[in-house]
Design a protein around this motif. Structure first.
Motif, PDB file in Angstrom:
ATOM      1  N   PHE A 188     -10.275 -29.622   5.983  1.00 35.12           N
ATOM      2  CA  PHE A 188     -10.142 -28.177   6.016  1.00 35.12           C
ATOM      3  C   PHE A 188     -11.264 -27.514   6.807  1.00 35.12           C
ATOM      4  CE2 PHE A 188     -11.496 -24.128   4.273  1.00 35.12           C
ATOM      5  CZ  PHE A 188     -10.387 -23.366   4.542  1.00 35.12           C
ATOM      6  N   ALA A 206     -10.419 -25.328   9.977  1.00 38.82           N
ATOM      7  CA  ALA A 206     -10.538 -23.875   9.817  1.00 38.82           C
ATOM      8  C   ALA A 206     -11.551 -23.317  10.795  1.00 38.82           C
ATOM      9  CB  ALA A 206     -10.940 -23.548   8.378  1.00 38.82           C
ATOM     10  N   ALA A 259     -16.998 -18.289   7.743  1.00 34.52           N
ATOM     11  CA  ALA A 259     -15.698 -17.940   7.140  1.00 34.52           C
ATOM     12  C   ALA A 259     -15.049 -19.141   6.450  1.00 34.52           C
ATOM     13  CB  ALA A 259     -14.777 -17.343   8.199  1.00 34.52           C
ATOM     14  N   PRO A 260     -14.974 -20.320   7.081  1.00 41.32           N
ATOM     15  CA  PRO A 260     -14.362 -21.453   6.373  1.00 41.32           C
ATOM     16  C   PRO A 260     -15.134 -21.817   5.112  1.00 41.32           C
ATOM     17  CG  PRO A 260     -14.497 -21.918   8.705  1.00 41.32           C
ATOM     18  CD  PRO A 260     -15.283 -20.672   8.469  1.00 41.32           C
ATOM     19  N   VAL A 312     -14.196 -19.236   2.463  1.00 40.17           N
ATOM     20  CA  VAL A 312     -12.824 -19.432   1.980  1.00 40.17           C
ATOM     21  C   VAL A 312     -12.757 -20.691   1.120  1.00 40.17           C
ATOM     22  CG1 VAL A 312     -10.477 -19.957   2.717  1.00 40.17           C
ATOM     23  CG2 VAL A 312     -11.765 -18.174   3.866  1.00 40.17           C
ATOM     24  N   PHE A 349     -11.458 -20.676  -2.687  1.00 43.63           N
ATOM     25  CA  PHE A 349     -10.209 -21.340  -3.037  1.00 43.63           C
ATOM     26  C   PHE A 349     -10.443 -22.667  -3.750  1.00 43.63           C
ATOM     27  CE2 PHE A 349      -8.350 -18.179  -0.440  1.00 43.63           C
ATOM     28  CZ  PHE A 349      -7.039 -18.097  -0.844  1.00 43.63           C
TER      29      PHE A 349
END
Lengths: 503, 153
Positions: free
Chosen positions: B99, B103, B128-129, B132, B136
């Motif tokens: 991910f 990302a 940002a990744p 996130v 999450f």
């Protein structure tokens, strides 16, 4: 009373309060950024609600949508770019006030009357929904069929679009809803041999694609909106009480129109704002001032769109029929959390319903302080470059779609719906109508087929039963409305033309 | 991609025809008049009717006059395909390369496409990744693929 106290206790739980605060800020920021709509804000929230308690999940949806509908007014006032479609009806008016140096008053009207409208809408929801629940208990599949169809027809009456294209968009949505084996016969339809399609197309990936990915795609082709000049705001709420006393009739009319449009299945805040702005102008004593920065229309339509946000929950809670795209998402969340929509919700889950009303009221009250903070920081927020916001949105689309079912296929669906939404929007096909078609497709078919089985294939019972006949009449009115408008315009045009030629 | 009403109407007629044809081939349910074929066929015929009306310009008067985007060349419109293409890549590659890396690449490409300078795009692609992932993976417990680079938590 017992239920009210239980509901209050549910809302007072720390996780619910945190959810309300966080989603308030989230909704305000997303709504204020041009191009990021209230529907998108709620759609991107859904994966998060999976992991919350039922009341907290509902609270995030309610708070974020109410805040986003208000804060969509901010860029409308300051930049003449509506932050959400629901603000588009009066963006020109608000911007004209800003140009006259009355930005504070314009923003204050949007904030104050949004909150008042929202609270009125909530009160209407509290009164109307339980009352209708009594009637709804006697509804059979015939009534459900017409209700769903009426919702679809209302969705096609969206302002500023060709009704034929809207109906086509709705039919595309219904066709997408046919995919899979969730039909009365249980036959796999249009699955093209893909096992991923057997369960049908999920609504959330479709929504995320149509409202978020398509928006990123559109933004890539559009020039960056102009940066906001730095400004210091004076008092936001000054003079609002005076305006309230000056335009009580307009406020009540806006509230009422908002409630009526909201309660209609399929029609939501966007339509309420357009209709009430038009009515306000029509009945005003100072029509000439409209469009030049006159507060009257702002008062009325600003109240209308927020009262529609609350009252569009009426059909959603009672029938599982969305009042607009936001409640289409909310219904999914309600089902997921075991609060299945239906008239019995109000008796069996009364405390949750009271909690829901309280959340609405709370959201509209904290809208005022939070809104003022948002307005004061808006020069900062609106400075956030698109190049920083859009990549994050796209990333959230991918992760959010994946999170819903831990299924990579959902990401592909999001991409496909992004393309579909982009092409449709470009060519004047309203995507909201398609989304409502997807949401309601199986309900329309289910109720249609089971009604036909009950009536032994006869169509007569569809119009024989009193409520069902009334709903049928409403549906056909909605279908034929554009034809009527067209005929009236034609006749009027013919009457005007000879007189124009004589001059 | 702006098509004329004739083209989009014709596409709808074709889609409706396919839906009606596909629907008519669905097996009927024994002993039941209204089988799974009825609904797709109704929709198909509806789409054909709408498509014809759109192609003939019925209802065009209701549309808001559209603002023209200016004289951009047609290939400029292809830019719009970047986000869905990245999503498809994400679907295909996220499992393998993980991910965080995927990302980061996605954010970097989109930020650059929106005209960001590297000064903005690079930090964004790193932060940002991670943010996130934190929300999450840690808070919401969504299983995000690790791939080549695992998150520090």
């Amino acid at each position: 009373m017992q239920n009210l106290i239980e509901g209050a206790a549910l809302v007072a739980a720390p996780d619910v309060l945190v959810a309300i605060l966080a989603s308030a800020i989230y909704g305000l920021v997303i709504g204020a950024l041009p191009g990021l709509t209230a529907t998108m804000a709620t759609a991107l929230l859904v994966p998060v609600t999976f992991y919350l308690s039922p009341i907290a999940a509902v609270a995030t949806i309610i708070t974020a949508s109410a805040m986003a509908i208000f804060s969509g007014d901010i860029p409308g006032c300051l930049l003449r770019i509506p932050g959400t479609p629901a603000s588009a009806a009066y963006t020109d008016e608000a911007y004209a006030m800003t140009r006259k140096g009355q930005a504070e008053t314009a923003l204050g009207i949007c904030l104050w009357f949004s909150a008042l409208g929202g609270i009125f809408g909530t009160l209407a929801l509290m009164v109307v929904a339980p009352a209708l629940a009594e009637i709804a208990l006697s509804f059979s599949t015939f009534e459900y069929f017409w209700m769903a169809l009426l919702g679809l027809m209302c969705a096609t009456l969206v302002a500023r679009s060709s009704p034929v294209k809207a109906i086509a968009a709705m039919l595309i949505g219904l066709l997408i809803a046919c995919i899979g084996m969730e039909n009365p016969a249980g036959t796999p339809r249009f699955t093209f041999g893909l096992s991923d399609l057997l369960g049908g197309v999920e609504v959330i990936p479709a929504l995320v694609g149509v409202f978020a990915v398509a928006q990123v795609m559109r933004a890539l082709l559009m020039p960056e909106p102009p940066p906001l000049p730095r400004r210091r705001f004076g008092s936001i709420l000054a003079g609002q009480w005076g305006l309230t006393r000056r335009y009580p009739k307009q406020l009540m009319r806006g509230n009422t129109i908002g409630v009526i449009v909201g309660v209609l299945p399929g029609a939501g805040a966007d339509m309420a704002a357009w209709i009430s702005y038009a009515t306000s102008k029509k009945f005003s004593k100072e029509q000439a001032k409209y469009g030049t920065g006159h507060p009257e229309g702002l008062v009325e339509s600003g109240a209308a769109n927020n009262s529609a946000v609350a009252s569009s929950w009426v059909p959603a809670l009672l029938f599982g029929i969305p009042g607009d795209t936001i409640t289409a998402i909310a219904i999914g969340v309600l089902y997921m959390k075991g609060l299945n929509p239906g008239p019995t919700l109000f008796t069996e889950n009364a405390s949750s319903m009271y909690a829901l009303y309280l959340i609405f009221i709370l959201a509209n009250i904290i809208m005022i302080p939070f809104g003022i903070m948002m307005i004061r920081t808006s020069t900062l927020v609106l400075r956030a470059p698109r190049a920083a916001v859009m990549p994050v949105i796209l990333l959230l689309c991918a992760v959010g779609a994946y999170a819903i079912g831990n299924n990579p296929f959902a990401v592909l669906l999001v991409a496909l719906f992004g393309c579909l939404g982009f092409v449709m929007e470009r060519n004047g096909y309203p995507v909201a109508a398609m989304v409502l078609g997807i949401v309601m497709g199986s309900m329309v078919e289910q109720s249609f087929v089971s009604s036909l089985i009950k009536s032994d294939g006869s169509l007569l019972p569809f119009v024989e039963r009193p409520i069902s006949g009334l709903l049928a009449a409403l549906t056909f009115t909605a279908l034929l409305w554009p034809v009527g408008v067209w005929v009236v315009q034609r006749l009027r045009g013919r009457r005007l033309r000879p007189s124009g030629a004589a001059e | 991609m702006r098509l004329s009403d004739r083209v989009s109407g014709a596409a709808l007629v074709a889609l409706g025809g396919l839906a009606a044809w596909g629907g008519s081939r669905l097996p009927a349910v024994p002993g039941q008049d209204v089988g799974p074929a009825v609904f797709p066929m109704l929709i198909g015929f509806g789409l054909i009717a709408c498509g014809l009306m759109i192609a003939l310009g019925v209802g065009h008067a209701f549309e808001a006059p559209e603002e023209e985007g200016g004289g951009r060349s047609w290939w400029h419109g292809l830019w719009a395909l970047l986000p869905p293409a990245l999503l498809v890549l994400y679907m295909l590659l996220a499992e393998r390369i993980g991910f965080l890396l995927m990302a980061a690449a996605m954010v970097l490409v989109v930020a650059l496409a929106f005209g960001a300078r590297l000064r903005l795009a690079l930090p964004l692609a790193v932060l940002a990744p991670l943010a996130v992932h934190l929300v999450f993976y840690r808070l919401l417990r969504v299983p995000l693929p690790e791939g080549l680079l695992a998150a520090p938590w």
